[in-house]
Design a protein around this motif. Structure first.
Motif, short mmCIF file in Angstrom:
data_model
loop_
_atom_site.label_atom_id
_atom_site.label_comp_id
_atom_site.label_asym_id
_atom_site.label_seq_id
_atom_site.Cartn_x
_atom_site.Cartn_y
_atom_site.Cartn_z
N LEU A 171 0.83 -1.21 0.00
CA LEU A 171 0.00 0.00 0.00
C LEU A 171 0.86 1.25 0.00
N SER A 172 1.92 1.23 0.77
CA SER A 172 2.83 2.38 0.81
C SER A 172 3.42 2.65 -0.57
N LYS A 183 0.68 3.96 -3.01
CA LYS A 183 0.37 5.37 -2.78
C LYS A 183 1.48 6.26 -3.31
N ALA A 184 2.72 5.84 -3.12
CA ALA A 184 3.86 6.64 -3.59
C ALA A 184 3.85 6.75 -5.12
N GLY A 234 1.12 6.49 -6.91
CA GLY A 234 -0.18 6.96 -7.37
C GLY A 234 -0.95 5.88 -8.10
N SER A 235 -0.74 4.65 -7.70
CA SER A 235 -1.36 3.51 -8.36
C SER A 235 -2.87 3.47 -8.10
N ALA A 264 -4.36 1.16 -5.15
CA ALA A 264 -4.25 1.49 -3.74
C ALA A 264 -5.54 1.16 -2.97
N ASP A 265 -6.68 1.41 -3.56
CA ASP A 265 -7.95 1.12 -2.88
C ASP A 265 -8.15 -0.38 -2.68
N ALA A 310 -5.79 -1.45 0.06
CA ALA A 310 -6.31 -0.99 1.35
C ALA A 310 -7.42 -1.91 1.85
#
Length: 89
Positions: free
Chosen positions: A16-17, A20-21, A23-24, A27-28, A31
């Motif tokens: 997830l980190s 997010k970095a 901008g994928s 990510a949702d 999560a």
């Protein structure tokens, strides 16, 4: 079993980190999986706490301490990484 959950928890946190970095868009989804694993870890810690009480009530102190320690280890893993590094501060 607990070590598998903790490995999965760490893996999804790292994934997830990274997502997010970058901008994928994934990510949702990641999560959601992290939330699922977090719930499983919480459930297992609760089960172990109940087992610890049962063992203690039956006079099986060594088993009670072992179950309690494993539950504590799982709950510790759920704390945010910054809290784990700073001792909860």
């Amino acid at each position: 079993m607990s070590h598998d959950l903790l490995a999965e928890l760490a893996g999804y946190r790292n994934e997830l980190s990274g997502a997010k970095a970058r901008g994928s868009a994934r990510a949702d989804d990641i999560a959601a999986e992290l939330k699922r694993v977090t719930a499983a870890v919480t459930e297992r810690a609760t089960e172990l706490t109940a087992q610890a009480k049962e063992h203690q009530d039956a006079g099986r102190d060594v088993l009670a301490v072992a179950a309690h320690a494993e539950a504590r280890r799982l709950r510790e893993a759920l704390r945010p990484a910054t809290a784990r590094r700073t001792g909860g501060k």
